[in-house]
Write a protein that holds these residues in place. Structure first.
Motif, PDB file in Angstrom:
ATOM      1  N   SER A 163      -9.315  72.505 -25.139  1.00  0.00           N
ATOM      2  CA  SER A 163     -10.269  71.429 -25.413  1.00  0.00           C
ATOM      3  C   SER A 163     -11.602  72.006 -25.861  1.00  0.00           C
ATOM      4  N   ALA A 164     -12.062  73.037 -25.171  1.00  0.00           N
ATOM      5  CA  ALA A 164     -13.328  73.674 -25.539  1.00  0.00           C
ATOM      6  C   ALA A 164     -13.260  74.282 -26.927  1.00  0.00           C
ATOM      7  N   ALA A 165     -12.123  74.877 -27.255  1.00  0.00           N
ATOM      8  CA  ALA A 165     -11.961  75.471 -28.585  1.00  0.00           C
ATOM      9  C   ALA A 165     -12.111  74.419 -29.673  1.00  0.00           C
ATOM     10  N   VAL A 166     -11.484  73.274 -29.477  1.00  0.00           N
ATOM     11  CA  VAL A 166     -11.550  72.217 -30.478  1.00  0.00           C
ATOM     12  C   VAL A 166     -12.944  71.600 -30.544  1.00  0.00           C
ATOM     13  N   LEU A 167     -13.553  71.341 -29.406  1.00  0.00           N
ATOM     14  CA  LEU A 167     -14.892  70.751 -29.398  1.00  0.00           C
ATOM     15  C   LEU A 167     -15.894  71.656 -30.119  1.00  0.00           C
ATOM     16  N   SER A 168     -15.820  72.938 -29.844  1.00  0.00           N
ATOM     17  CA  SER A 168     -16.755  73.866 -30.485  1.00  0.00           C
ATOM     18  C   SER A 168     -16.467  73.999 -31.974  1.00  0.00           C
ATOM     19  N   ALA A 169     -15.189  74.039 -32.334  1.00  0.00           N
ATOM     20  CA  ALA A 169     -14.826  74.163 -33.750  1.00  0.00           C
ATOM     21  C   ALA A 169     -15.305  72.960 -34.546  1.00  0.00           C
ATOM     22  N   LEU A 170     -15.121  71.768 -33.987  1.00  0.00           N
ATOM     23  CA  LEU A 170     -15.569  70.572 -34.690  1.00  0.00           C
ATOM     24  C   LEU A 170     -17.088  70.529 -34.802  1.00  0.00           C
ATOM     25  N   ALA A 171     -17.766  71.072 -33.800  1.00  0.00           N
ATOM     26  CA  ALA A 171     -19.230  71.032 -33.796  1.00  0.00           C
ATOM     27  C   ALA A 171     -19.844  71.907 -34.879  1.00  0.00           C
ATOM     28  N   ILE A 172     -19.258  73.080 -35.148  1.00  0.00           N
ATOM     29  CA  ILE A 172     -19.917  74.019 -36.063  1.00  0.00           C
ATOM     30  C   ILE A 172     -19.019  74.462 -37.209  1.00  0.00           C
ATOM     31  N   ALA A 173     -18.004  73.676 -37.529  1.00  0.00           N
ATOM     32  CA  ALA A 173     -17.079  74.059 -38.605  1.00  0.00           C
ATOM     33  C   ALA A 173     -17.785  74.226 -39.940  1.00  0.00           C
ATOM     34  N   ASP A 174     -18.834  73.448 -40.165  1.00  0.00           N
ATOM     35  CA  ASP A 174     -19.543  73.570 -41.437  1.00  0.00           C
ATOM     36  C   ASP A 174     -20.400  74.827 -41.504  1.00  0.00           C
TER      37      ASP A 174
END
Length: 281
Positions: free
Chosen positions: A102-113
């Protein structure tokens, strides 16, 4: 929401504090997961309140102290002596798996750009890894680690699914796994006026009620809203910020028009009550 800068100023102090930690204890990878999830949500929710320098600082600590270690774990490169550590979570049916993914996905979505390479890599790996935990809910939603760890796990899992749906328009089929639509029901029946059923590790506590609101939205089962209201009234568990996201269709009165008994296959648990309003069951 308010435009008051005191909130972002206070949050910034927290980010500076966690950034000053020498590490987030990657040997016990779930600690990294907890810290990373908090950082990702704080970054996203207060993005407009931070300046570019502050955003860059947060992005850097998320990658340096969190995301890179989780990526190493997905590739089997993060080692430690304890079975509760490092890369072993990737194929577990456990709270370690759910929280860290869950943390991996939340962080990835937050700073993917800003950090696309590592973000898309760990998000893809997290989605595949989460399949191990989702299989464990079959067939009726039971959780082998007991209600306490279920409640802990779902505080992260609910945000994981909600973030995927709101950011990408899909949960990639995760909620279609057998048992996912019933798991909140299982937990509700094993929660009691006297606390969790003492199965597996447990404490005297109750499920965080907004979890029921999430599952009501996901499954279109209004009885989960009634369960949330019941928990609020019977267990003195108050409303929280996530109710603003998920408690949006409730029009009931908190009365439970459900069976007093539940048998859950797979985990083989049975819950039996005389009524819903007595502490003696």
């Amino acid at each position: 929401m308010t435009g008051d800068e005191k909130y972002t100023a206070r949050a910034w102090k927290e980010f500076l504090a966690v950034g000053d930690f020498p590490d987030w204890n990657e040997g016990h990878i779930i600690d990294v997961g907890e810290m990373l999830a908090a950082a990702a949500i704080g970054y996203d929710w207060m993005y407009d309140g931070f300046n570019e320098s502050q955003r860059k600082y947060i992005e850097e600590i998320m990658v340096k102290k969190g995301m890179r270690y989780i990526r190493d774990a997905y590739y089997g490169k993060l080692t430690a002596s304890s079975i509760n550590n490092a890369s072993k979570f990737v194929m577990w049916e456990s709270n370690f798996n759910a929280v860290t993914n869950s943390a991996a996905v939340l962080s990835a979505l937050a700073i993917a750009d800003k950090q696309p390479e590592i973000s898309f890599d760990i998000m893809e790996k997290a989605l595949r890894s989460s399949e191990y935990t989702m299989h464990s809910l079959a067939p009726d939603g039971g959780w082998s680690e007991g209600v306490m760890y279920w409640a802990y796990t779902m505080r992260y899992f609910t945000k994981f699914i909600s973030a995927l749906e709101n950011s990408l328009g899909t949960d990639f089929g995760i909620m279609k796994y057998q048992g996912a639509d019933k798991t909140a029901q299982w937990a509700f029946y094993l929660d009691t006026p006297n606390g969790f059923n003492a199965f597996h590790d447990s404490v005297k506590d109750h499920v965080t009620p907004y979890i029921y609101s999430f599952f009501a939205n996901e499954t279109n089962r209004n009885e989960f809203y009634d369960m949330r209201q019941y928990a609020f009234e019977q267990y003195n568990k108050g409303y929280g910020i996530y109710d603003l996201l998920w408690l949006d269709r409730y029009n009931g009165n908190g009365e439970l028009n459900i069976s007093r008994d539940l048998y859950t296959k797979g985990i083989e648990s049975i819950s039996v009550r005389g009524d819903w309003n007595s502490k003696d069951g």
